[in-house]
Design an enzyme around this catalytic site. Structure first.
Site, short mmCIF file in Angstrom:
data_model
loop_
_atom_site.label_atom_id
_atom_site.label_comp_id
_atom_site.label_asym_id
_atom_site.label_seq_id
_atom_site.Cartn_x
_atom_site.Cartn_y
_atom_site.Cartn_z
N ARG A 17 17.84 -66.50 -63.33
CA ARG A 17 16.96 -67.03 -64.37
C ARG A 17 16.24 -65.96 -65.20
NH1 ARG A 17 13.01 -71.02 -61.98
NH2 ARG A 17 13.63 -70.31 -59.90
N ARG A 468 -0.20 -17.25 -101.98
CA ARG A 468 0.16 -18.37 -102.83
C ARG A 468 0.29 -17.83 -104.25
NH1 ARG A 468 -5.97 -20.52 -102.15
NH2 ARG A 468 -6.83 -19.54 -104.02
#
Ligand code: UD1
Ligand code: CA
Length: 486
Positions: A17, A468
């Site tokens: 089940r 940067r």
């Protein structure tokens, strides 16, 4: 001297089940296999050994038990585990017969089922005490709807009118009659056999040899030993409990979910009894072990997995998922934080502030008063006292010094596509926003990294480091305009 206890755990059944490929006893409740709950309970009784009867999915069940940390979940205590194969499955009596070669005659056999996870050790202690090494002791229960269960037939009630509960409980037990074999009168009996019994092994051995399968189901019923005990003049005693959840079995996903709720409610109650303040005990799930200090507060919808410890005054906000972590006193975890320690664990220091929406992965180790804010991910990194990463950042394989401020949008580029490398950020460093620290790299103490820098070389202590494009402004620049169509 106390009689040694040998536990037999029946786990050969199919569990049709559940409608699952996984053997039933390996389905999880509270994060560990059903069978692990039963084995743990046996271990807490200081049983000499546990013999698991396996059949359907035998290899898988045995392998899961061998792993301990695997599907069967970790065990709190150690116990000698043995396995007996039952193939084919001819009933519960036949199941216990398979264990007999492993059961010494000087012991008491305690029969449990691998799909009944919530039995309390104290209940079984009481049953074993009643057995006293010489009686057949049955765990029983009154059910409003006893359909399907074996009925406890007592002396005066046998084949006649059922009695009031009080009177019935004192009369001699004569037999257990399975529902399918019971007469209409017997089906009126509400006292049922739970599936759990304690029986002196030398007596059990003799009785099991006398079983047959001449019954409605053509099975060897373990429950038939009751009538042999009665015939042999051995006392049969029933220990009747009222808490049905302790003997409830899991046969379907619905029953599994029901028992999960019972289990979670019990854990929540135990935590509150220790002083933990839960915003709502119905909205807490503990799948593992949660250890709490004093004055811990947990808001709604939190899930704890594996081993989690919360120090004094820790507060956990709503909707947190926390696995394998140790959170020190006074730390606050704000809502929607996900902490996944796995094998390495996650450590959070005293007074740290984490969340909302933070993610701490294995090996994250935060010192005292560290702040980790929203959308910050930390993996395999150590942050010393007072370090902060408050917004939108990634720290992986990093060692971060005291009082470091790690800017929004910054990341450690820790992976070169093949290997992981470490980033060291020394004390009092200030990393600006949107920086990339390409590991392996060290940012010297007290240094500053300008926003938007991609740092791939070590920086000196105390310096401002920038990497940067230079900013250029063209004065009076005119934007291109759209050409007129001709
Ligand atoms: C059994 C009892 C019944 C009791 C009920 C409680 C018998 C004959 N009946 O009934 O009196 O009220 O439990 O739930 O014992 N198993 C095996 N091998 C087998 C058969 C079963 O290992 O050949 C295992 C199952 O996997 C399960 C346990 O034994 O874990 C109980 O079996 P189940 O079929 O559920 O027993 P019931 O018929 O419900
Ligand atoms: Ca059953």
């Amino acid at each position: 001297m106390e009689t040694p206890i040998d536990v037999v755990i029946m786990a050969a059944g199919k569990g049709t089940r559940m409608k699952s490929a996984l053997p039933k006893v390996l389905h999880r409740l509270g994060g560990r296999a059903l069978l692990a709950h039963v084995i743990n309970c046996a271990a807490r009784l200081s049983a000499r050994q546990a013999v698991v009867i396996i059949g359907h999915g035998a290899m898988e069940v045995e392998a899961a038990c061998a792993r301990r940390t695997g599907a069967a979940g970790t065990l709190d205590q150690t116990i000698g585990l043995k396995f007996a194969l039952q193939e084919p499955q001819l009933g519960t009596g036949h199941a216990v017969q398979q264990a007999l070669p492993l059961l010494p005659d000087d012991g008491v056999t305690l029969v449990l089922s691998g799909d009944v996870p919530l039995t309390q050790p104290a209940t079984l202690q009481a049953l074993l005490a009643l057995c006293g090494g010489q009686r057949l002791a049955l765990l029983t229960l009154e059910l409003a709807d006893p359909t399907g269960y074996g009925r406890i037939v007592r002396a005066q009630g046998f084949g006649s009118e059922p009695m009031r509960a009080g009177a019935a409980a004192s009369a001699q037990v004569r037999a257990i009659i399975e529902h399918k074999d019971a007469s209409d009168a017997q089906r009126e009996i509400h006292e049922i056999y739970s599936g759990i019994m304690a029986v002196p092994t030398r007596l059990l051995r003799g009785w099991l040899a006398r079983l047959d399968d001449k019954n409605a189901q053509g099975e060897y019923y373990l429950t038939d030993i009751v009538k042999f005990a009665v015939a042999d003049g051995v006392a049969v005693v029933a220990h009747q409990i009222t808490d049905a959840a302790q003997v409830a079995g899991v046969n379907s996903p619905v029953q599994l979910a029901e028992l999960e709720r019972v289990y979670q409610r019990r854990q929540a109650t135990a935590l509150m009894e220790q002083g933990v303040r839960l915003a709502d005990p119905a909205r807490l799930d503990v799948r593992g072990a949660l250890l709490c200090g004093q004055d811990v507060e947990i808001d709604v919808n939190c899930l704890f997995e594996g081993r989690v410890s919360l120090g004094d005054r820790v507060r956990i906000g709503a909707n947190c998922v926390i696995a394998n972590a140790s959170i020190a006193a006074g730390a606050v975890i704000l809502p929607f934080t996900h902490i996944e320690g796995e094998a390495l664990g996650v450590q959070i220091g005293e007074g740290a502030l984490v969340g909302p929406f933070s993610r701490l992965r294995p090996g994250a180790s935060l010192g005292a008063e560290v702040h980790i804010g929203n959308f910050v991910e930390v993996k395999n990194s150590t942050l010393a006292k007072g370090a902060k990463a408050n917004h939108l950042a990634y720290l992986g394989d990093a060692t971060v010094g005291e009082r470091v401020n790690y800017g929004a949008g910054s990341i450690t580029a820790n992976y070169d596509g093949a290997n992981k490398h470490r980033t060291v950020i020394e004390a009092d460093v200030h990393i600006g926003s949107n920086c990339v620290l390409v590991a392996p790299v060290t940012i010297g103490a007290g240094g500053t990294v300008g926003a938007g820098s991609t740092i791939s070389k070590n920086t000196p202590a105390g310096a401002l480091s920038l990497a940067r494009g230079k900013q250029v402004s063209l004065e009076g620049w005119t934007r291109p305009v759209k050409k007129a169509k001709v």
